[in-house]
Design an enzyme around this catalytic site. Structure first.
Site, PDB file in Angstrom:
ATOM      1  N   LYS A 281      50.650  22.918  25.315  1.00 56.89           N
ATOM      2  CA  LYS A 281      50.285  21.528  25.035  1.00 56.89           C
ATOM      3  C   LYS A 281      48.883  21.517  24.425  1.00 56.89           C
ATOM      4  CE  LYS A 281      50.199  16.940  27.087  1.00 56.89           C
ATOM      5  NZ  LYS A 281      48.859  16.578  26.567  1.00 56.89           N
TER       6      LYS A 281
ATOM      7  N   ARG B  55      49.562   8.968  14.964  1.00 50.91           N
ATOM      8  CA  ARG B  55      50.624   8.478  15.836  1.00 50.91           C
ATOM      9  C   ARG B  55      50.608   6.946  15.939  1.00 50.91           C
ATOM     10  NH1 ARG B  55      53.061  10.436  20.662  1.00 50.91           N
ATOM     11  NH2 ARG B  55      51.583  12.153  20.830  1.00 50.91           N
TER      12      ARG B  55
ATOM     13  N   ALA C 151      42.044  13.746  32.575  1.00 45.50           N
ATOM     14  CA  ALA C 151      42.518  13.734  33.964  1.00 45.50           C
ATOM     15  C   ALA C 151      42.241  12.388  34.621  1.00 45.50           C
ATOM     16  CB  ALA C 151      41.840  14.853  34.748  1.00 45.50           C
ATOM     17  N   GLU C 152      41.079  11.806  34.335  1.00 46.85           N
ATOM     18  CA  GLU C 152      40.752  10.499  34.912  1.00 46.85           C
ATOM     19  C   GLU C 152      41.682   9.420  34.363  1.00 46.85           C
ATOM     20  OE1 GLU C 152      35.990  10.713  35.754  1.00 46.85           O
ATOM     21  OE2 GLU C 152      36.648  11.055  33.716  1.00 46.85           O
ATOM     22  N   PHE C 153      42.040   9.540  33.069  1.00 42.50           N
ATOM     23  CA  PHE C 153      42.986   8.586  32.489  1.00 42.50           C
ATOM     24  C   PHE C 153      44.366   8.739  33.126  1.00 42.50           C
ATOM     25  CE2 PHE C 153      46.331   7.487  29.481  1.00 42.50           C
ATOM     26  CZ  PHE C 153      46.024   6.149  29.225  1.00 42.50           C
TER      27      PHE C 153
ATOM     28  N   CYS D  49       6.900  32.210  39.706  1.00 44.26           N
ATOM     29  CA  CYS D  49       5.640  32.926  39.935  1.00 44.26           C
ATOM     30  C   CYS D  49       4.462  32.371  39.145  1.00 44.26           C
ATOM     31  CB  CYS D  49       5.811  34.416  39.622  1.00 44.26           C
ATOM     32  SG  CYS D  49       6.106  34.773  37.873  1.00 44.26           S
TER      33      CYS D  49
ATOM     34  N   LYS E 214      60.926  21.982  26.669  1.00 46.33           N
ATOM     35  CA  LYS E 214      61.922  21.203  25.941  1.00 46.33           C
ATOM     36  C   LYS E 214      63.300  21.834  26.104  1.00 46.33           C
ATOM     37  CE  LYS E 214      58.643  19.788  22.328  1.00 46.33           C
ATOM     38  NZ  LYS E 214      58.290  19.897  20.886  1.00 46.33           N
TER      39      LYS E 214
END
Length: 672
Positions: free
Chosen positions: A110, A131, A36-38, A404, A283
């Protein structure tokens, strides 16, 4: 103007360099920020280019796919370029994309894993590659051959050449054991299953790859000769026939609304899949339409990824402290710098027990990855070990109860959990027991929350839960939560007294749950109350007889019997009974046990039942509400978007009912 452009260019350069660095870490090493940060970094860069087109260059990270290969494997060029996917993050963006992209569609999960490209020539696995940058990847053929899901040879009527795209992943259930093994062997812990899969796929020795328990699912095709499917769905059917693994979660959607419905469904069922997932890929099904829509420099126009709000983020682990639960169990928890995740800001997360802290390899001062699944308490997954600077320190589990001061110890030899044995007087145990018995699964006392419970104990208004139903306005005057500044009982206090009066009349099984007997949850409590019908009959029953109750067994029976051996425990029950709390089952509205001996699985969305009410309907009629489908399942009730459980039921020959059939089953015990 020139100075302004120079400043913008510097901003672009810095941001582009940061995106490239984190992309390289993601594809070629261990990432140090969350997905998410990326995504936020990349979106910021894209926005800068949209507002100032003069900044964009042909090799901008916004136009790149993957990352250049930097490993020691041989380079291999893909026969057809591996594209990336554009993302949408809101339903509005998705609807806009659907409006300009005609269906029918396929919806796919995904998978959060590592992309792989397989080339089969004449049915034989000729090459496997990562990839890379979409054009050139790493040759990992030897490693792919030891992944059980990847066949060495295709079966049936296969083409001369076909390039298969898929995702390699590790099942979440396998991750803790694999990480523990890595730590034991002296390695740095991985932060999440995706990193573990990526590292596993790049092992030099294929025998080490085997140990990672990698799996693969196909999600696309590249170059092919002698294979011309008309639709993506047809292509997947062919892959399955050739012996390749395809997703059981893929569905065809005729309309845009069906796509939206699927996205909404998986938002609530993200953890039902066998792999981690962070969104839904949509798709266009027709391959002719795909060609007509074409692609940008990095992504096809005929596909989009809807990404859910992040469930995993990174933050700083400031400290590890311990909490004491209602049964005395002492649980470490992480105190973190506040971070927004899955819809809310969190600053604490569970670490389960001291063994889990060691197994996950977290140190105080670490940057850690945390996950918050829906409304579940956040959990620390592991450290980002590459960010350590040497100032981190090990967590030392305490020897004394923080509430305690009693010495902690396992309840019996072999127990992982340590407990505070001061069950009766430990204020932490007392307040958490009060909070628990006030919950929906027990007395459902709305005005008794965590702060109120702590105040009742701290102020001395209650010594233990035995006097709860004898509380008076005078008792509440000792408290702060239930009084006004003027020293009178406030609205919350009056509501508490009203709630207590109502709560006396709950079902017997809820009273049993409220006692906080170890191992005795709602399922066992229902079974015991249903069979014995009164608290006294339960107290008098021999342990062997209790154990014969369906759904109880020896461990629960022994725990139940042992609890009543304590005189102060018996005193709680006696005080509740004297105050008018239910001690016998009500036979006037007894539900017919139409499902006795039957196991029923409910999946998907029903119109007239929530998940909890469907389970309640099954259990109250003597049935077992199971969460998974097996040969022992008697019926599967399938609502909208039922998914894999319905598919498995049909494969096993288990009867599948719609909602009307479920209602008939509840009434008669048989499907008509």
């Amino acid at each position: 103007m020139t100075d302004n452009f120079a400043e913008l260019r510097r901003e672009w350069d810095d941001l582009a360099e940061e995106v490239r660095r984190h992309r390289d870490l993601y594809y070629n090493s261990n990432p140090i920020i969350s997905d998410a940060e990326f995504d936020q970094l990349l979106a910021k860069l894209q926005q800068l280019e949209d507002e100032h087109p003069e900044l964009a260059v042909p090799d901008s990270p916004t136009k790149e796919v993957g990352a250049p290969v930097t490993g020691s494997f041989d380079d291999v060029e893909h026969l057809e370029r591996m594209m990336s996917l554009d993302n949408v993050f809101s339903e509005e963006e998705l609807v806009n994309w659907l409006a300009r992209t005609p269906g029918p569609y396929l919806t796919e999960l995904k998978i959060d894993g590592l992309s792989i490209n397989l080339v089969y020539r004449n049915g034989e696995l000729a090459q496997a590659a990562t990839r890379g940058d979409g054009r050139v990847g790493e040759d990992i053929t030897a490693n792919a051959r030891v992944i059980e899901d990847i066949p060495h040879a295709l079966q049936g009527d296969f083409p001369e050449l076909v390039e298969i795209r898929g995702e390699v992943f590790i099942r979440p259930e396998d991750f803790p054991e694999l990480n523990a093994q890595r730590i034991e062997e002296g390695g740095k812990p991985f932060a999440n299953p995706r990193n573990t899969a990526a590292g596993g796929l790049r092992q030099k020795n294929p025998e080490d790859v085997k140990k990672r328990r990698l799996h693969m699912v196909c999600h696309g095709i590249g170059a092919r000769e002698g294979f011309t499917p008309a639709t993506q769905h047809e292509a997947y059917e062919a892959l399955k026939a050739w012996g390749l693994p395809v997703s059981e979660y893929t569905k065809r959607a005729e309309t845009a609304q069906e796509v939206v419905d699927s996205v909404r469904y998986w938002a609530d069922h993200r953890h039902d899949a066998i792999h981690e997932m962070d969104g839904v890929v949509i798709k266009v099904d027709s391959i002719a339409q795909q060609r007509g829509l074409g692609a940008t420099s990095r992504a096809p126009r005929w596909a989009i990824a809807y990404k859910y709000p992040p469930e995993e983020v990174t933050t700083k682990l400031k400290d590890i402290q311990v909490g004491v639960g209602r049964t005395g169990r002492v649980t470490p928890f992480a105190v973190m710098e506040p971070v927004f995740v899955s819809g809310s800001t969190v600053s604490m997360a569970t670490l389960h027990n001291q063994s889990e802290v060691k197994r996950k390899g977290v140190l105080i001062g670490d940057t850690v990855v945390i996950r918050k699944a829906g409304e579940i308490i956040p959990e620390v997954l592991g450290p980002v070990a590459d960010l350590r600077d040497g100032t981190e320190r090990e967590f030392i589990f305490p020897t004394l109860c923080p509430a305690c001061g009693t010495r902690l110890a396992p309840q019996k030899d072999g127990d992982i959990d340590w407990r505070c044995p001061n069950t009766r007087s430990c204020p932490a145990q007392l307040s958490t027991r009060l909070t628990y018995l006030a919950g929906r699964g027990a007395f459902d006392i709305e005005a008794l929350g965590e702060k109120g419970a702590e105040d009742l104990i701290r102020s001395g208004a209650l010594v233990d839960e035995g006097d709860l139903f004898n509380l008076s306005e005078e008792d509440l005057l000792q408290t702060k939560v239930y009084t006004t500044k003027a020293g009178k009982v406030n609205a919350s206090g009056k509501k508490l007294l009203d709630n207590l009066t109502t709560a006396k009349n709950v079902d017997l099984w809820r009273v049993i749950v409220a006692l906080s007997i170890r191992h005795v949850g709602p399922t066992a409590a229902r079974a015991l109350a249903g069979r014995y019908r009164s608290m006294q009959a339960l107290i008098d029953a021999p342990v062997e007889d209790l154990a014969e109750t369906d759904g109880v067994g020896g461990i629960i029976a022994e725990a139940f019997k042992k609890w009543f051996e304590e005189q102060w425990h018996r005193a709680i029950v006696d005080k509740w009974a004297a105050a008018g709390v239910t001690m016998e089952a009500d036979t006037s509205d007894e539900v017919a046990q139409t499902l006795e001996g039957l196991t029923v699985v409910v999946t998907g969305t029903l119109d007239n039942f929530t998940r909890d009410s469907a389970k309640e309907a099954i259990v109250s009629r003597g049935g077992k509400a199971a969460g998974s489908v097996s040969k022992k399942t008697d019926y599967v009730v399938a609502g909208e978007n039922a998914g894999s459980k319905e598919t498995k039921a049909r494969e096993l020959g288990v009867p599948v009912l719609n909602e009307a059939g479920f209602i008939t089953l509840l009434e008669s015990g048989a499907a008509q």
